[in-house]
Enzyme design. Structure first.
Site, mmCIF file in Angstrom:
data_model
loop_
_atom_site.group_PDB
_atom_site.id
_atom_site.type_symbol
_atom_site.label_atom_id
_atom_site.label_comp_id
_atom_site.label_asym_id
_atom_site.label_seq_id
_atom_site.Cartn_x
_atom_site.Cartn_y
_atom_site.Cartn_z
ATOM 1 N N ARG A 138 20.115 -14.936 6.256
ATOM 2 C CA ARG A 138 20.288 -14.452 7.627
ATOM 3 C C ARG A 138 21.726 -14.085 8.001
ATOM 4 O O ARG A 138 21.964 -13.104 8.679
ATOM 5 C CB ARG A 138 19.858 -15.565 8.570
ATOM 6 N N GLU A 151 10.028 -14.838 3.971
ATOM 7 C CA GLU A 151 11.168 -14.582 4.863
ATOM 8 C C GLU A 151 12.446 -14.596 4.036
ATOM 9 O O GLU A 151 12.419 -14.928 2.844
ATOM 10 C CB GLU A 151 11.218 -15.625 6.000
ATOM 11 N N ARG A 207 21.155 -21.957 8.253
ATOM 12 C CA ARG A 207 19.801 -22.507 8.042
ATOM 13 C C ARG A 207 18.900 -21.498 7.331
ATOM 14 O O ARG A 207 18.882 -20.315 7.668
ATOM 15 C CB ARG A 207 19.185 -22.879 9.384
ATOM 16 N N SER A 243 11.324 -31.862 25.086
ATOM 17 C CA SER A 243 9.879 -31.775 24.820
ATOM 18 C C SER A 243 9.526 -30.709 23.793
ATOM 19 O O SER A 243 8.426 -30.153 23.814
ATOM 20 C CB SER A 243 9.138 -31.505 26.133
ATOM 21 N N HIS A 257 20.380 -14.544 14.762
ATOM 22 C CA HIS A 257 19.204 -13.935 14.132
ATOM 23 C C HIS A 257 19.480 -12.444 14.038
ATOM 24 O O HIS A 257 19.898 -11.829 15.021
ATOM 25 C CB HIS A 257 17.945 -14.201 14.965
ATOM 26 N N HIS A 302 20.859 -17.663 17.878
ATOM 27 C CA HIS A 302 19.484 -18.100 17.648
ATOM 28 C C HIS A 302 19.358 -19.594 17.391
ATOM 29 O O HIS A 302 18.440 -20.250 17.872
ATOM 30 C CB HIS A 302 18.959 -17.314 16.447
HETATM 31 C C1 SIN Z 1 11.657 -15.834 12.754
HETATM 32 O O1 SIN Z 1 10.452 -15.757 12.904
HETATM 33 O O2 SIN Z 1 12.329 -14.932 12.276
HETATM 34 C C2 SIN Z 1 12.363 -17.072 13.220
HETATM 35 C C3 SIN Z 1 12.084 -18.201 12.338
HETATM 36 C C4 SIN Z 1 13.256 -19.112 12.264
HETATM 37 O O3 SIN Z 1 14.167 -19.042 13.058
HETATM 38 O O4 SIN Z 1 13.278 -19.901 11.324
#
Ligand code: SIN
Length: 519
Positions: free
Chosen positions: A273, A111, A369, A11, A226, A334
């Site tokens: 990342r 980001e 990713r 979900s 992460h 993550h």
């Molecule tokens: C984040 O806010 O750092 C996570 C976003 C993501 O995993 O793409």
């Protein structure tokens, strides 16, 4: 026994969006393990990436996604994601989702590894929750969609090679749900790690179900850590400190107060990342501390309270005023780039079985990713999956499903390990199939699980053991370092490894391995 046209398991954003895109005259059933809101989508803070501004372009988003993926993205999948993404944002707005606005335009944050400000957000750092709430509201008001909570899918049902539903456990009852097509959208696997930003319920159930039903799994070795999850000793799920904090100028310092990212990558704290997570990990080893510091104190309290309401209040409750104090952070498991192998329309190699969202793998993320591409993935590939599953069902409609006979089923209790073993396996995964791996550590995981399963791994009914085995098995096969897969004993990227590892259940408890050249 229940009968429907489409059974969606999960979900989160991918499952709900798929449900909303199926024909309105079909009977859709969405089942979910706990409450519908207990999904990783609700925890997504940062936002959703899409090239919607004049300064940005589809081509730039495409290039950034490929660069982060470190040579292993399926370029067609990336093209689909970035080209169809902007329309999905318009669709969400039409559904009633409010993105944060500056002037007449959606506000756009930055980001890691994005070459421009491209991340749209809702209510500061509540993007996933806001979008999920809207989708859920729509699901609950749709006449043709039924939602069943606290319903655990324990096995897929097959008849003459076609997937025709699932066996589910509700409370102590085990029942069959039959469907013309089944769509797995159960999220990833990161709950098999000791330190994870995922809900502890995310134990790779979707991947395990599909594997047992004969579906191929691809890129299982690629697990994204992460870089900045809040550091605290005891908790089932660690709290995310969004990458958007670094996007607003947050800086990383080690325990000696040294800013270390300047020496690691030209993008510093906003490097991809995998690079930031690895740099933090190496500073933690160097200083002997379990965390580094993330400092955002150059912003005012007023700004931070509005921009990051969730983070601000979480830290404040733990005695950290982020406008005055640095935040202790450390990497945590993550996101899983790998999963059930599908084409660009969610189709697996098992007729009638589809997958989308984090549970699926079409190669769009490659080996790492790009930040905030996952909510977008759920929308883009969720709606494609709906279309292709609907086409399949229309062509292959079976109207006597209730009269068919099916194979026996398993007991739901076999799916999980006891608490003590779960804790042990999570630690084993964290220490050996984590940010850094080598043959010795990976073999330790494999040998533990081999002994527990009497060397009959491909037939394990225990999801945690099965998924931990498959991730570690794929990781031991890939003898190079790429994206999120860092092998201490093979520490360079190798051209000959521009290929995907696909695992399938073989005969005699064995795992079949296939290598597929990257497209
Ligand atoms: C984040 O806010 O750092 C996570 C976003 C993501 O995993 O793409």
């Amino acid at each position: 026994m229940q009968v429907c046209d489409f059974l969606i398991i999960g979900s989160g954003i991918a499952g709900l969006y798929t449900a909303l895109n199926l024909p309105e005259d079909s009977r859709v059933l969405v089942v979910t393990k706990k409450k519908a809101v207990d999904t990783n989508t609700s925890y997504a803070q940062g936002g959703i990436a899409a090239a919607v501004s004049k300064e940005d372009s589809i081509q730039l988003h495409y290039q950034d996604t490929l660069a982060a993926g470190d040579g292993l993205c399926n370029e067609h999948a990336v093209r689909v994601l970035v080209e169809e993404g902007p329309q999905k944002i318009k669709d969400l707005i039409k559904l009633g989702v409010h993105f944060d606005i500056r002037g007449n335009e959606p506000e756009r944050g930055k980001e890691g590894a994005h070459s421009c400000n491209r991340i749209l957000r809702c209510s500061g750092d509540k993007t996933g929750k806001v979008i999920h709430d809207y989708l859920l509201k729509r699901i609950c008001s749709s006449k043709n969609i039924k939602l069943l909570e606290n319903t655990l899918a324990i096995e897929l049902i097959a008849h003459e090679g076609r997937c025709l539903g699932a066996v589910v456990k509700r409370g102590s009852c085990i029942e069959r749900i039959l469907a013309q097509a089944v769509i797995i959208a159960m999220g990833g696997i990161c709950g098999i790690y000791e330190r994870t930003t995922n809900s502890p319920e995310i134990l790779g159930d979707g991947v395990a179900l599909a594997f047992r039903a004969g579906a191929g799994l691809m890129d299982m070795e690629f697990v994204q850590f992460h870089p900045t999850a809040f550091f605290e000793k005891k908790c089932d799920r660690v709290f995310l400190i969004s990458e958007a904090v670094r996007g607003e100028g947050g800086r990383l310092y080690n325990a000696y107060g040294e800013r270390f990212m300047e020496k690691v990558h030209p993008l510093k704290e906003l490097a991809p990342r995998d690079i930031v997570a690895r740099a933090i990990f190496s500073q933690m080893k160097k200083t002997g501390k379990e965390f580094v510091w993330l400092d955002i104190t150059h912003h005012s309290r007023k700004f931070l309270e509005k921009r990051f309401p969730t983070i601000y209040s979480y830290c404040m409750k733990r005695g950290i005023d982020i406008s005055k104090d640095p935040i202790p952070v450390a990497p945590a498991a993550h996101y899983h780039m790998g999963g059930i192998k599908t084409d660009l329309n969610g189709k697996t190699n098992v007729p009638g079985l589809y997958a989308c969202g984090e549970a699926a793998c079409n190669g769009v993320h490659g080996a790492n990713r790009l930040a905030s591409n996952s909510l977008l993935e759920g929308l883009v590939f969720g709606s494609r999956t709906a279309q292709s599953a609907a086409g399949f069902a229309a062509k292959n409609y079976l109207d006597n499903m209730g009269k068919l006979s099916f194979d026996g089923t398993v007991k739901g209790d076999l799916l999980y390990t006891d608490k003590k073993t779960l804790k042990y396996v999570k630690k084993l995964m964290q220490n050996n199939t984590g940010i850094e791996r080598d043959k010795k550590g990976l073999s330790k995981v494999l040998s533990f699980i081999n002994h527990r399963s009497s060397f009959n791994v491909a037939h394990i009914h225990n999801n945690v053991l099965l998924v931990s085995y498959l991730v570690s098995y794929s990781a031991i096969l890939r003898e190079e370092s790429r994206g999120c897969h860092l092998r201490k004993d093979f520490d360079v990227k190798r051209k000959e490894w521009e290929k995907h590892i696909v695992l399938k259940k073989g005969r005699w408890g064995k795992i079949e391995v296939e290598y597929v050249k990257n497209k």
